[in-house]
Design a protein around this motif. Sequence first.
Motif, short mmCIF file in Angstrom:
data_model
loop_
_atom_site.label_atom_id
_atom_site.label_comp_id
_atom_site.label_asym_id
_atom_site.label_seq_id
_atom_site.Cartn_x
_atom_site.Cartn_y
_atom_site.Cartn_z
N VAL A 24 -1.08 -0.77 -4.56
CA VAL A 24 -2.30 0.03 -4.61
C VAL A 24 -2.03 1.32 -3.86
N SER A 25 -2.36 2.45 -4.47
CA SER A 25 -2.21 3.75 -3.82
C SER A 25 -3.54 4.16 -3.20
N VAL A 26 -3.47 4.69 -1.99
CA VAL A 26 -4.66 5.16 -1.30
C VAL A 26 -4.44 6.61 -0.91
N LEU A 42 -11.12 0.04 -2.63
CA LEU A 42 -10.17 -0.09 -1.53
C LEU A 42 -9.93 -1.58 -1.27
N ILE A 99 -7.43 7.86 6.15
CA ILE A 99 -6.63 6.67 5.87
C ILE A 99 -6.45 5.85 7.14
N SER A 153 -8.60 3.62 -11.27
CA SER A 153 -9.33 3.62 -10.01
C SER A 153 -9.78 2.20 -9.67
N ARG A 211 -9.54 7.60 -2.17
CA ARG A 211 -9.43 7.15 -3.55
C ARG A 211 -8.30 6.15 -3.66
N ALA A 212 -8.58 5.02 -4.28
CA ALA A 212 -7.58 3.97 -4.47
C ALA A 212 -7.29 3.81 -5.96
N GLU A 213 -6.02 3.62 -6.28
CA GLU A 213 -5.61 3.42 -7.67
C GLU A 213 -4.59 2.30 -7.75
N LEU A 265 0.84 -1.19 0.00
CA LEU A 265 0.00 0.00 0.00
C LEU A 265 0.88 1.24 0.00
#
Length: 244
Positions: free
Chosen positions: A197-199, A231, A206, A228, A221-223, A178
Amino acid sequence: MTDISNAQLVARLTTAADNVSAKLAGLTDADVLVASDLPGWTRGHVLAHIAHVSNAVARQGEYALRGEKIDFYDGGQGGRTQAIEMNAGHTAEEHRAYISSAFTRVLTLLQGLDDAQWDLPISYRNGVVRDGALAYWRELVIHLADLQLGRGPETWSKEFCFYLFEFLSARVPADLQLKLLPLALPPLTIGTGENTVSVQGMLTDIAAWLSGRTPSMGSLRAEAAADSVELPKLLSWPTAFAKQ
């Protein structure tokens, strides 16, 4: 490892206990019966747990000072559940008295420790007294938010949030990494998996998500690979019974 000193940790615990006590001061018997933010638990269940965990941390330290170890909860997981159910229905005044007594017991013990005694072994996660005190900090701050009395995750300090990231990295699945992107703060990474995964979002949101609570300041927002995504699902919360 969290870099606050033992004296600073005691100060954080004292403040957290004071915050709980302040919110309990005006609580009525009807308020105690209101549902908390935890499924199946009323505020009375959360209050019973706060008192129970306070006494559990105190007991860990008391036995450590005698050179002994004891289960974190009397009777283990079953004893924990039974004690909470037995005390959840207490009146508001009974909860205040029980919690006040438990706070006095645990804070008096921790305030009286010398540097060496903070490193005495305890049964909680095969750690030392300091580990139990850090767990207690988590319990007080997070469960106060669960009571829904105006001290939600949006009130959590930056120091506390970054500490949660450290502790709750254990919730990241083995195949996942993460990349946390708190707004207006440097990014950080937890987990060591191959899939990233970026949050992105408010720091407190968070931290709330990682702790299994509802973000209160806005959406996250998760990418993944610039797309997109939902989560990710996290592993179970590290418990008092882990690593024993």
